[in-house]
Design an enzyme around this catalytic site. Sequence first.
Site, mmCIF file in Angstrom:
data_model
loop_
_atom_site.group_PDB
_atom_site.id
_atom_site.type_symbol
_atom_site.label_atom_id
_atom_site.label_comp_id
_atom_site.label_asym_id
_atom_site.label_seq_id
_atom_site.Cartn_x
_atom_site.Cartn_y
_atom_site.Cartn_z
ATOM 1 N N ASP A 169 0.879 -1.103 0.052
ATOM 2 C CA ASP A 169 0.073 -0.059 -0.231
ATOM 3 C C ASP A 169 0.907 1.156 0.114
ATOM 4 O OD1 ASP A 169 -1.633 2.181 0.851
ATOM 5 O OD2 ASP A 169 -3.063 0.835 1.528
ATOM 6 N N ALA A 229 -13.161 -6.145 -3.218
ATOM 7 C CA ALA A 229 -13.108 -4.771 -3.179
ATOM 8 C C ALA A 229 -13.840 -4.148 -4.156
ATOM 9 C CB ALA A 229 -11.651 -4.455 -3.385
ATOM 10 N N ARG A 230 -13.353 -4.355 -5.601
ATOM 11 C CA ARG A 230 -14.295 -3.854 -6.687
ATOM 12 C C ARG A 230 -14.001 -4.397 -7.782
ATOM 13 N NH1 ARG A 230 -17.041 -2.277 -3.920
ATOM 14 N NH2 ARG A 230 -18.236 -0.253 -3.713
ATOM 15 N N GLU A 259 -22.438 -5.304 -12.761
ATOM 16 C CA GLU A 259 -23.242 -5.823 -11.898
ATOM 17 C C GLU A 259 -24.463 -5.625 -12.064
ATOM 18 O OE1 GLU A 259 -21.831 -5.033 -7.557
ATOM 19 O OE2 GLU A 259 -19.819 -5.832 -7.975
ATOM 20 N N HIS A 278 -22.027 -9.510 -4.277
ATOM 21 C CA HIS A 278 -21.643 -8.156 -3.533
ATOM 22 C C HIS A 278 -22.397 -7.861 -2.408
ATOM 23 C CE1 HIS A 278 -20.412 -3.457 -4.488
ATOM 24 N NE2 HIS A 278 -20.035 -3.926 -3.195
ATOM 25 N N ALA A 280 -20.594 -8.467 0.728
ATOM 26 C CA ALA A 280 -19.659 -8.325 1.896
ATOM 27 C C ALA A 280 -20.141 -7.421 3.073
ATOM 28 C CB ALA A 280 -18.291 -7.858 1.340
ATOM 29 N N ALA A 281 -21.031 -6.348 2.419
ATOM 30 C CA ALA A 281 -21.295 -5.416 3.583
ATOM 31 C C ALA A 281 -22.583 -5.819 4.148
ATOM 32 C CB ALA A 281 -21.227 -4.163 2.786
HETATM 33 N N1 LIG Z 1 -17.535 -5.920 -1.330
HETATM 34 C C1 LIG Z 1 -18.275 -4.849 -0.492
HETATM 35 O O1 LIG Z 1 -19.388 -5.168 -0.079
HETATM 36 C C2 LIG Z 1 -17.247 -3.816 -0.094
HETATM 37 C C3 LIG Z 1 -16.222 -3.463 -0.774
HETATM 38 N N2 LIG Z 1 -15.363 -2.327 -0.303
HETATM 39 C C4 LIG Z 1 -14.166 -1.984 -1.273
HETATM 40 O O2 LIG Z 1 -13.091 -2.166 -0.454
HETATM 41 C C5 LIG Z 1 -12.319 -1.146 -0.622
HETATM 42 C C6 LIG Z 1 -11.347 -0.654 0.417
HETATM 43 O O3 LIG Z 1 -12.283 -0.403 1.804
HETATM 44 P P1 LIG Z 1 -11.626 0.322 3.007
HETATM 45 O O4 LIG Z 1 -10.412 -0.925 3.490
HETATM 46 O O5 LIG Z 1 -12.627 0.804 3.777
HETATM 47 O O6 LIG Z 1 -11.042 1.716 2.314
HETATM 48 P P2 LIG Z 1 -9.664 2.600 2.868
HETATM 49 O O7 LIG Z 1 -9.734 3.805 2.146
HETATM 50 O O8 LIG Z 1 -9.416 2.756 4.367
HETATM 51 O O9 LIG Z 1 -8.562 1.721 2.058
HETATM 52 C C7 LIG Z 1 -8.163 1.500 0.857
HETATM 53 C C8 LIG Z 1 -6.404 1.310 0.744
HETATM 54 O O10 LIG Z 1 -6.169 1.234 -0.301
HETATM 55 C C9 LIG Z 1 -4.963 2.004 -0.451
HETATM 56 N N3 LIG Z 1 -4.725 1.858 -2.144
HETATM 57 C C10 LIG Z 1 -5.148 2.896 -2.941
HETATM 58 N N4 LIG Z 1 -4.695 2.852 -4.161
HETATM 59 C C11 LIG Z 1 -3.575 1.521 -3.964
HETATM 60 C C12 LIG Z 1 -2.927 0.977 -4.900
HETATM 61 N N5 LIG Z 1 -2.670 1.441 -6.327
HETATM 62 N N6 LIG Z 1 -2.281 -0.146 -4.245
HETATM 63 C C13 LIG Z 1 -2.137 -0.477 -3.420
HETATM 64 N N7 LIG Z 1 -3.160 0.145 -2.352
HETATM 65 C C14 LIG Z 1 -3.777 1.393 -2.625
HETATM 66 C C15 LIG Z 1 -5.064 3.238 -0.043
HETATM 67 O O11 LIG Z 1 -3.787 3.769 0.188
HETATM 68 C C16 LIG Z 1 -5.925 2.894 1.197
HETATM 69 O O12 LIG Z 1 -4.974 2.489 2.308
HETATM 70 C C17 LIG Z 1 -13.141 0.197 -0.987
HETATM 71 O O13 LIG Z 1 -12.758 1.161 -1.776
HETATM 72 C C18 LIG Z 1 -14.511 -0.669 -1.601
HETATM 73 O O14 LIG Z 1 -13.991 -0.427 -2.933
HETATM 74 C C19 LIG Z 1 -15.746 -1.831 0.885
HETATM 75 C C20 LIG Z 1 -16.637 -2.355 1.644
HETATM 76 C C21 LIG Z 1 -17.512 -3.212 1.385
HETATM 77 O O1 LIG Z 2 -19.072 -0.065 1.031
HETATM 78 C C1 LIG Z 2 -18.753 -0.268 -0.315
HETATM 79 O O2 LIG Z 2 -17.872 -0.240 -0.772
HETATM 80 C C2 LIG Z 2 -19.457 -1.530 -0.850
HETATM 81 O O3 LIG Z 2 -18.985 -2.213 -1.808
HETATM 82 C C3 LIG Z 2 -20.636 -2.277 -0.004
HETATM 83 O O4 LIG Z 2 -21.669 -1.984 -1.037
HETATM 84 P P1 LIG Z 2 -23.009 -2.056 -0.592
HETATM 85 O O5 LIG Z 2 -23.434 -0.770 0.137
HETATM 86 O O6 LIG Z 2 -23.326 -3.261 0.114
HETATM 87 O O7 LIG Z 2 -23.802 -1.722 -2.083
#
Ligand SMILES: NC(=O)C1=CN([C@@H]2O[C@H](COP(=O)(O)OP(=O)(O)OC[C@H]3O[C@@H](n4cnc5c(N)ncnc54)[C@H](O)[C@@H]3O)[C@@H](O)[C@H]2O)C=CC1
Ligand SMILES: O=C(O)C(=O)COP(=O)(O)O
Length: 682
Positions: A169, A229-230, A259, A278, A280-281
Site C-alpha cells: 500500500d 473490493a471492486r 453488476e 456483492h 460483503a457489507a
Molecule cells: N464488497 C463489498 O461489499 C465492500 C467493498 N469495499 C471496497 O473495499 C475498498 C477498501 O475499503 P476500505 O479498506 O474501507 O478503504 P480504505 O480507504 O480504508 O483503504 C483503501 C486502501 O487502499 C490503498 N490504495 C489505494 N490505491 C492503491 C494502490 N494502487 N495499491 C495499493 N493500495 C492502494 C489506500 O492507500 C488505502 O489505504 C473500498 O474502496 C471498496 O471499494 C468496501 C466495503 C464493502
Molecule cells: O461499501 C462499499 O464499498 C461496498 O461495496 C458495499 O456496497 P453496498 O453498500 O453493500 O452496496
Amino acid sequence: MRALILDNIEVFCGEILRKSGIEVKQENKLSRDGLKEVISNYEIVIVRSATKIDAEIIELGKKLRLIGRAGVGVDNIDIEAATNKSILVMNTPGGNTVSAAEHTCGMLLSVARLIPQAHAETAAGIWDRKKWMGVELEGKTLAILGFGKIGQEVARRMTSFGMRILVYDPMIPDEFAQTIGVNLSSLEKCFQEADFITLHTPLNSSTRGLVSKKTIEMMKTGVRIVNCARGGIVNEADLAEELTKGKVAAAAADVFEKEPLSQDSPLLKAPHFIMTPHIAASTIEAQSKVATQIALQIGDWISGKEVVGVVNAASLGLVQNLELQAYIELSEKMGSFVAQYVDGQPKQLTVFLSGSMLGKFSDHIISAVLKGIFKIMGEKNIRHNTALAFAKSKGIVIEVNREKSHQDYTDLVRIEYSTELGKSFVSGFVIGKTAQRINMIDEFTCEVKLEKYLLVYKNRDKPGVIARVGARLLRVNKNIANVSLSRNEEKTKALTIISLDSDVDDDVLERIKNVDDDKLLKKRYYDINKKSHPDFFIHNSPNERRESLLFTADLNVAFKTLKDKITRFYYVSELLLGDSVTELKKIDSLMLMQMMQVQEKVDEFIRGNVLRQEVEVEKKNIMEQRVQVERNMDSLSIEFDTVSSIDERIKIIEAIYKQLVMHKYFGSLLESITKALHSNEK
Ligand SMILES: NC(=O)C1=CN([C@@H]2O[C@H](COP(=O)(O)OP(=O)(O)OC[C@H]3O[C@@H](n4cnc5c(N)ncnc54)[C@H](O)[C@@H]3O)[C@@H](O)[C@H]2O)C=CC1
Ligand SMILES: O=C(O)C(=O)COP(=O)(O)O
C-alpha cells in the site's frame, strides 16, 4: 430540505434524518429513468453501490447539495462532476469494515478448500472425498494489496491462522504497518511470493486491472486470489483463462466489472471460481452502522457542525478558495512553461513557496507544477493527486523550501527546474484574487501574463531586434497582443515575451530565429492557458493522511488496553475522527490548559528550575487521571447499553471519543515526563 434514500438503506437512516428536520422519501425500487425524473426535487440523495450517480444525474439534480454513500466505495458517484457543482460527497468510512473483512476471510477459507463446490456436489448426491483435496492456510503467504481499514482487519484475522502476511500500500507509512505487526513489501514481491492474494484497494486508475494476465504471470502456479473490493481491479477475462489453465488454483469474488454479473461472463464457466453477489457489507450490523453513520453525518452538516466523511472536502475547499485556485493554475502553467523552456527530461524540481497560504498548501502547488510539466512531456493523464508519486517513480528529485513571508509579496511561487540539458528559474504570483503574473525568468525581471500563445526569446541587447521579429510576424499576418521586454543587470542580454492571438508555424519560428547572428534562443510556448481542471485532491494530501494514520495508530495502542470492552466503539470514533486530526481541537480548553501547565513544569524541570519531586507528583497525578479516563470509558460503555434513545447514545459516543483523545494526550504527556525524569537522572 428533502432527502431521497435509495438502495434499501436501513430505515434508521430516514428516521434520524427526520429528527434533523429533513423531509425524507425512501424509494427502494427506483429505476434510472425514475431517478432522472425525480432527482431535481431533492437537496440530498443517499445511495449504496447499486445506484450510479453520474454526471447526467448530477446535472439533472439542480437542487442537489449532498450525495451520501452508506458504505465505502464511491466509484458509483462522479465526484468530479459533483465537485464542479459544489456538491458534497460523503461516505461512511469504517461502518462496514468488519463485515467486509469477515466475508473476505470466509472467501480465503473457501478458496483453500473449495467449500461451495464441495457443498454443491454433496447436495447433488455425489460423495467424492478424493476430489476435494485442499490446502492449509497455516504457513502460507498471504499478500494484502491495499492496507486500509479492511486490509488491516483481514491481516489481524489471518495472522491468527498462522499465515505470513505481506502488505502493499503506497500510502501507508512503515511505522503504521508495524503497529499491526506486518511489514510493507513491494508489489512485485507480493505477486511473486504469495500463495494467496486478497485485494482491498478502491477502484481507480492506479488499481484498474491490478490483477491481469501480465501480473498473474509473475505469480506462483497454484496461487489463490480473492477480490472483495471492486470489480475492475481484476481483469475477469484474464482470470477466467488462468483458472482454466490451472495457473490460478482457485479464485473468489464478491464484486464484478458489471453488476449484476452478466450471464455471458467467462467467470461463470471458469473452474474453482467462487462468487457472491456483492454482499460483503450485507450484515445486520454493517447496514445498521452505515445507515446510522450517514444520517448522523448529514445531521451534523445541517446543524453546521464540523462534518466528517466528506470525500471531496479538500477539492471543494479549493474550488471555493479563488486565490489558491489561481495559484494552482499559475503553478501548473509555470510547470508547462519551464518544461518547454528547457529541453530534456526532468531531473530535479525545487519549489520555493513564500507566504502562509502557499506554505499550507505546498503539496497542492508542487503537484500542480508537476502536472504542468508532465502535460508537456505527453503524460496527459497525470492528475494532481497522482503527480507526486508519478514524479518519484520517474526518479525526479523534488525539493520544497517554504518561508513564512516575502518582503515584497504576500505569496510567491518560484520554481527551479533542471534537466540533463539545462536549468531555468521562474517566479510568479497572483494579483488581487485571480490575476496571474510571471515576474521573473532566470535573471530577467518582467511582468507577464501567461497567455495561450507566447513567443519567448533571448538575444544580445542591441537595437532593431524587436522591429525585425515584428516584421516577420507581420509578414504572416500574426497579430501581437502584448510585448514584454527586459534585460539583465549587465545590459548584455535581453528577454522578450510576445503574446500572440494565434499559433505560429515552425518555419516562421525558424525565420525569427535567424534574426540575430548570435542565435536567438527561440521557445514557442502555447496552450497553457486552458483552465486547470479541479481534479485535485479527492483525498487528503499524503502528508495529512500520514499524520492522521499515525494519530490513529496511537489511538489503536490506547484501544488495545481496552479492546474487549470498547471494540464496538471503534467505528464510531473513526467516524468522529474522520481523516483529520482537527477533532483534537474540540477537547476542553481547561483540560488543554492543565496539560500545557504540566508540560511547562516539565520544561522548567529540564532547565533546572523545578524540583524533581514536583514533577514526580505531576506524573502520579497524570497517571491517576489516565486510569480515571479508562474507568470513564468503561462506565460510558455500560451506560451506552442502558439507554435506547439515539440522541442519548450519540452524546455517550461523543463523550467516549473525548475520553479517547484525553487518553492519547495523557499518554504523550506521560512519555515526555518520563523522558525528562530519565534524562535528568543521567
Ligand atoms: N464488497 C463489498 O461489499 C465492500 C467493498 N469495499 C471496497 O473495499 C475498498 C477498501 O475499503 P476500505 O479498506 O474501507 O478503504 P480504505 O480507504 O480504508 O483503504 C483503501 C486502501 O487502499 C490503498 N490504495 C489505494 N490505491 C492503491 C494502490 N494502487 N495499491 C495499493 N493500495 C492502494 C489506500 O492507500 C488505502 O489505504 C473500498 O474502496 C471498496 O471499494 C468496501 C466495503 C464493502
Ligand atoms: O461499501 C462499499 O464499498 C461496498 O461495496 C458495499 O456496497 P453496498 O453498500 O453493500 O452496496
